[in-house]
Write a protein that holds these residues in place. Structure first.
Motif, PDB file in Angstrom:
ATOM      1  N   ARG A   5      37.042  79.783  48.930  1.00 48.52           N
ATOM      2  CA  ARG A   5      36.605  79.426  50.278  1.00 48.52           C
ATOM      3  C   ARG A   5      35.173  78.904  50.251  1.00 48.52           C
ATOM      4  O   ARG A   5      34.344  79.385  49.476  1.00 48.52           O
ATOM      5  N   SER A  11      35.693  82.803  57.742  1.00 52.87           N
ATOM      6  CA  SER A  11      36.479  83.951  57.257  1.00 52.87           C
ATOM      7  C   SER A  11      35.733  84.711  56.161  1.00 52.87           C
ATOM      8  O   SER A  11      36.038  85.877  55.905  1.00 52.87           O
ATOM      9  N   THR A  16      38.619  90.293  55.616  1.00 55.51           N
ATOM     10  CA  THR A  16      39.953  89.744  55.905  1.00 55.51           C
ATOM     11  C   THR A  16      41.071  90.645  55.377  1.00 55.51           C
ATOM     12  O   THR A  16      42.215  90.501  55.796  1.00 55.51           O
ATOM     13  N   HIS A  22      42.560  84.945  59.660  1.00 54.61           N
ATOM     14  CA  HIS A  22      42.815  83.581  59.192  1.00 54.61           C
ATOM     15  C   HIS A  22      44.297  83.298  58.964  1.00 54.61           C
ATOM     16  O   HIS A  22      44.682  82.160  58.780  1.00 54.61           O
ATOM     17  N   TRP A 124      34.493  79.674  65.925  1.00 52.16           N
ATOM     18  CA  TRP A 124      35.692  79.585  65.076  1.00 52.16           C
ATOM     19  C   TRP A 124      36.929  79.804  65.957  1.00 52.16           C
ATOM     20  O   TRP A 124      37.118  80.880  66.532  1.00 52.16           O
TER      21      TRP A 124
END
Ligand SMILES: O=C(O)CCC(=O)C(=O)O
Ligand SMILES: [Fe+2]
Length: 279
Positions: A5, A11, A16, A22, A124
């Protein structure tokens, strides 16, 4: 597998593994988390996502708040829980006539750097969609308010936010830094509902006699909290000690194009217009 990433992928700022924001909304792991938090919010009026933001991102948000503090507005106001002036046509002791004090530094949206993880999380779309599923009131929209949609509030010793209802439908707070003492978020979820203000109970809360109807949430950095500020009576208790309390606040509405009033902007940010130079 190495993490591929990009460093600025929002994220990367969250855990996560615990909160798979995500993933596709049909993913079973994501659905299970949403169901649990939806239940928490419906039952308690508050959903608490502890450990949501990583310690690294939390530290960056705190550093951004500290650097920008010189430009912050000092909100220092006496007003009612309804964000207005006391109305003397009500009897003494009535919540509509009772003023409470708020004193806090507020960094408006346009003073939060574009590189700040709080800003990148707020902007986001996947996060707004995830929170919308938890809130479960149809699509959720970021407030359309160049000053108030996102704030960083910095509270020094003696700063306080008096009991109030928000003018925003839903507020999400991210705890960034706790003070040595005080600075607790205190909340009576669902204190009012449309058409039923329950003033007698509000008067008890304001007088400090509501007992365990008031839930007290100490700050734990990294925690994301969702609450319905419009109907939850809440405050931040006075901050004690040398370490300032820092919170990022995200404003959401159930309709697009929602902004706050000019009066509220003046009180909170000391101005009604965004700065011309992008931060
Ligand atoms: O700082 C907090 O935890 C909540 C602040 C709040 O209630 C507000 O800014 O309206
Ligand atoms: Fe509030």
């Amino acid at each position: 597998m190495p993490d591929q990433r990009a460093p600025s992928d929002p994220s990367t700022y969250i855990d996560t593994a615990r909160y798979p924001v995500h993933l596709h909304h049909d993913d079973p792991a994501r659905r299970a988390v949403v169901e649990r938090l939806r239940h928490d919010l419906a039952t308690n009026g508050v959903a608490i996502l502890d450990g949501f933001v990583t310690p690294e991102a939390v530290a960056r948000i705190a550093a951004d708040a500290d650097v920008r503090l010189v430009d912050a507005h000092l909100e220092d106001v006496w007003g009612t829980a309804y964000l207005g002036l006391p109305d003397e046509s009500f009897p003494e002791g009535h919540p509509r006539r009772t003023a409470v004090h708020s004193r806090t530094h507020v960094l408006a949206y346009d003073l939060v750097p574009a590189s700040c993880p709080a800003r990148q999380l707020f902007e986001w779309d996947a996060l707004a969609a995830f929170l919308g599923e938890i809130i479960d009131r149809g699509p959720l929209y970021r407030m359309d308010d160049p000053l108030g949609a996102l704030n960083l509030t910095v509270m020094d010793e003696g700063h306080v936010q008096g009991w109030h209802y928000d003018s925003t439908d839903f507020v999400v707070s991210i705890a960034v830094r706790a003070s040595d003492a005080g600075g607790d978020f205190e909340c009576v979820a669902d204190q009012r509902s449309t058409g039923d203000e329950r003033y007698e109970q509000v008067a008890e809360v304001l007088a400090g006699t509501a007992g365990d109807r008031v839930a007290v949430y100490p700050m734990t950095p990294g925690t994301l909290m969702v609450f319905e500020g419009r109907n939850a009576l809440h405050r931040v208790s006075p901050v004690v000690g040398d370490v300032s309390r820092v919170v990022a606040l995200f404003g959401y509405a159930t309709a697009p194009g929602t902004s706050s009033s000019d009066l509220l902007k003046l009180v909170r940010y000391g101005r009604t217009e965004p700065l011309e130079v992008a931060s």
